[in-house]
Write an enzyme that holds these catalytic residues in place. Structure first.
Site, PDB file in Angstrom:
ATOM      1  N   ASP A  94     -26.715  76.537  97.516  1.00 27.97           N
ATOM      2  CA  ASP A  94     -25.774  77.044  96.497  1.00 27.97           C
ATOM      3  C   ASP A  94     -26.345  78.250  95.731  1.00 27.97           C
ATOM      4  O   ASP A  94     -26.079  78.414  94.533  1.00 27.97           O
ATOM      5  CB  ASP A  94     -25.391  75.927  95.505  1.00 27.97           C
ATOM      6  CG  ASP A  94     -24.710  74.754  96.192  1.00 27.97           C
ATOM      7  OD1 ASP A  94     -23.983  74.983  97.170  1.00 27.97           O
ATOM      8  OD2 ASP A  94     -24.900  73.614  95.747  1.00 27.97           O
TER       9      ASP A  94
ATOM     10  N   ARG B 158     -33.080  68.326 113.689  1.00 30.87           N
ATOM     11  CA  ARG B 158     -32.289  69.305 112.915  1.00 30.87           C
ATOM     12  C   ARG B 158     -32.094  70.603 113.681  1.00 30.87           C
ATOM     13  O   ARG B 158     -31.068  71.265 113.548  1.00 30.87           O
ATOM     14  CB  ARG B 158     -32.974  69.608 111.577  1.00 30.87           C
ATOM     15  CG  ARG B 158     -32.683  68.530 110.570  1.00 30.87           C
ATOM     16  CD  ARG B 158     -32.556  69.099 109.151  1.00 30.87           C
ATOM     17  NE  ARG B 158     -31.934  68.094 108.326  1.00 30.87           N
ATOM     18  CZ  ARG B 158     -30.722  68.188 107.780  1.00 30.87           C
ATOM     19  NH1 ARG B 158     -29.990  69.251 107.929  1.00 30.87           N
ATOM     20  NH2 ARG B 158     -30.236  67.206 107.075  1.00 30.87           N
TER      21      ARG B 158
ATOM     22  N   ILE C 119     -26.828  71.125 104.878  1.00 28.86           N
ATOM     23  CA  ILE C 119     -27.485  72.418 104.696  1.00 28.86           C
ATOM     24  C   ILE C 119     -27.757  72.994 106.083  1.00 28.86           C
ATOM     25  O   ILE C 119     -28.396  72.333 106.907  1.00 28.86           O
ATOM     26  CB  ILE C 119     -28.828  72.253 103.929  1.00 28.86           C
ATOM     27  CG1 ILE C 119     -28.611  71.505 102.610  1.00 28.86           C
ATOM     28  CG2 ILE C 119     -29.484  73.609 103.702  1.00 28.86           C
ATOM     29  CD1 ILE C 119     -27.656  72.164 101.662  1.00 28.86           C
TER      30      ILE C 119
ATOM     31  N   HIS D 112     -18.166  75.311  95.341  1.00 30.85           N
ATOM     32  CA  HIS D 112     -19.049  74.347  94.676  1.00 30.85           C
ATOM     33  C   HIS D 112     -18.396  73.910  93.364  1.00 30.85           C
ATOM     34  O   HIS D 112     -17.961  74.762  92.570  1.00 30.85           O
ATOM     35  CB  HIS D 112     -20.408  74.994  94.398  1.00 30.85           C
ATOM     36  CG  HIS D 112     -21.360  74.055  93.735  1.00 30.85           C
ATOM     37  ND1 HIS D 112     -21.941  73.001  94.416  1.00 30.85           N
ATOM     38  CD2 HIS D 112     -21.795  73.976  92.454  1.00 30.85           C
ATOM     39  CE1 HIS D 112     -22.702  72.322  93.573  1.00 30.85           C
ATOM     40  NE2 HIS D 112     -22.635  72.888  92.382  1.00 30.85           N
TER      41      HIS D 112
ATOM     42  N   ASN E  43     -18.830  79.312 100.491  1.00 28.32           N
ATOM     43  CA  ASN E  43     -18.855  77.892 100.114  1.00 28.32           C
ATOM     44  C   ASN E  43     -18.153  77.739  98.775  1.00 28.32           C
ATOM     45  O   ASN E  43     -18.172  78.660  97.941  1.00 28.32           O
ATOM     46  CB  ASN E  43     -20.312  77.434  99.969  1.00 28.32           C
ATOM     47  CG  ASN E  43     -20.437  75.978  99.549  1.00 28.32           C
ATOM     48  OD1 ASN E  43     -19.800  75.098 100.125  1.00 28.32           O
ATOM     49  ND2 ASN E  43     -21.242  75.719  98.528  1.00 28.32           N
TER      50      ASN E  43
ATOM     51  N   ASP F  85     -26.127  81.758 101.497  1.00 30.30           N
ATOM     52  CA  ASP F  85     -27.391  82.307 101.993  1.00 30.30           C
ATOM     53  C   ASP F  85     -28.283  81.136 102.399  1.00 30.30           C
ATOM     54  O   ASP F  85     -27.812  80.000 102.511  1.00 30.30           O
ATOM     55  CB  ASP F  85     -28.032  83.255 100.964  1.00 30.30           C
ATOM     56  CG  ASP F  85     -28.491  82.527  99.705  1.00 30.30           C
ATOM     57  OD1 ASP F  85     -28.449  81.269  99.664  1.00 30.30           O
ATOM     58  OD2 ASP F  85     -28.903  83.215  98.752  1.00 30.30           O
ATOM     59  N   ALA F  86     -29.563  81.401 102.593  1.00 28.99           N
ATOM     60  CA  ALA F  86     -30.433  80.360 103.137  1.00 28.99           C
ATOM     61  C   ALA F  86     -30.754  79.260 102.121  1.00 28.99           C
ATOM     62  O   ALA F  86     -31.268  78.208 102.485  1.00 28.99           O
ATOM     63  CB  ALA F  86     -31.722  80.996 103.653  1.00 28.99           C
ATOM     64  N   GLY F  87     -30.439  79.471 100.839  1.00 27.25           N
ATOM     65  CA  GLY F  87     -30.745  78.461  99.832  1.00 27.25           C
ATOM     66  C   GLY F  87     -29.604  77.473  99.643  1.00 27.25           C
ATOM     67  O   GLY F  87     -28.591  77.519 100.334  1.00 27.25           O
TER      68      GLY F  87
HETATM   69  C1  GRF Z   1     -15.056  69.737  96.602  1.00 25.45           C
HETATM   70  O1  GRF Z   1     -15.019  69.589  95.204  1.00 25.45           O
HETATM   71  C2  GRF Z   1     -16.258  70.505  97.052  1.00 25.45           C
HETATM   72  O2  GRF Z   1     -16.595  71.573  96.226  1.00 25.45           O
HETATM   73  C3  GRF Z   1     -17.293  69.420  96.956  1.00 25.45           C
HETATM   74  O3  GRF Z   1     -16.655  68.292  97.534  1.00 25.45           O
HETATM   75  C4  GRF Z   1     -15.269  68.392  97.292  1.00 25.45           C
HETATM   76  C5  GRF Z   1     -14.557  68.298  98.612  1.00 25.45           C
HETATM   77  O4  GRF Z   1     -13.211  67.994  98.419  1.00 25.45           O
HETATM   78  N1  GRF Z   1     -18.526  69.773  97.571  1.00 25.45           N
HETATM   79  P1  GRF Z   1     -12.174  68.007  99.609  1.00 25.45           P
HETATM   80  O5  GRF Z   1     -12.825  67.341 100.807  1.00 25.45           O
HETATM   81  O6  GRF Z   1     -11.804  69.434  99.899  1.00 25.45           O
HETATM   82  O7  GRF Z   1     -10.998  67.218  99.109  1.00 25.45           O
END
Ligand code: GRF
Length: 200
Positions: free
Chosen positions: A144, A66, A93, A108, A106, A140-142
């Site tokens: 989400d 890693r 990650i 989510h 990011n 950040d480091a976590g």
């Molecule tokens: C998104 O919903 C993202 O938030 C999630 O995976 C999906 C990726 O979609 N982690 P794409 O590759 O942009 O179509």
């Protein structure tokens, strides 16, 4: 000034595509200077290639460990001198020294802090929530856990399965990501007080 974006992907890249489409307008204030992935052969990379954007792949399986994965990813991103790194469906990650090296956001597919991690859509559905949504946040480091920049809710329907809910979330997600990245690119530094982020 046009902000330099490096976008990292792991899959189909529809969020990346939305960014590529937005950057076609010079008024958007940003351009995608490179797209990186943690695996080869994905549609996200093909989208970048079709748009004439340089790509790179750093796969964990090609690294001794890693630490090497993180160092090679950092070097590949840094080579493109980004103003902002966008994780758009990137499923690895990254180590603290990598995420701290650049401003990084990011997206989510759930309303954080609920349902963090790789299975946010399915876990929200299994929990029985009536509203889920999308969160764009600093990294950040976590996992989400970084300060939230923007969120938007999506209503869960009684007949939703993971695929239908995720598709509806992604429709909102692409718009929110484009809007948020554009505001960051054009507006300069956001005000961050504790966890509270205010865009200029
Ligand atoms: C998104 O919903 C993202 O938030 C999630 O995976 C999906 C990726 O979609 N982690 P794409 O590759 O942009 O179509």
């Amino acid at each position: 000034m046009t902000a330099r974006l490096v976008v990292l992907v792991s899959g189909s890249g529809t969020n990346l595509q939305a960014l590529l489409d937005a950057t076609a307008d010079p008024a958007y204030g940003a351009s995608v200077v490179a797209v990186g992935a943690d695996r080869d052969g994905i549609e996200g990379l093909a989208r970048a290639e079709r748009a004439g954007v340089p790509t790179f792949v750093v796969a964990l399986g090609d690294c001794a460990d890693r630490a090497e994965f993180n160092d090679r990813t950092l070097a590949a991103v840094a080579a493109h001198d980004p103003d902002l790194v966008v994780l758009a469906g990137y499923m690895k990650i990254l180590a603290p020294h990598v995420v701290e090296a650049f401003p990084m956001v990011n997206t989510h597919p759930a309303l954080l802090p609920s349902f963090a991690g790789a299975h946010g859509v399915g876990e929200a559905l299994a929990y029985g929530v009536k509203v889920s949504g999308v969160t764009v946040h600093f990294v950040d480091a976590g996992v989400d856990t970084g300060p939230i920049i923007a969120q938007e809710a999506v209503t869960v329907r009684d007949d939703d399965d993971e695929a239908t809910l995720h598709e509806r979330i992604k429709t909102v997600e692409r718009r929110l990501l484009v809007d948020t990245v554009g505001r960051l690119a054009r507006g300069g530094r956001p005000k961050i007080e504790g966890r509270k982020v205010v865009l200029p």
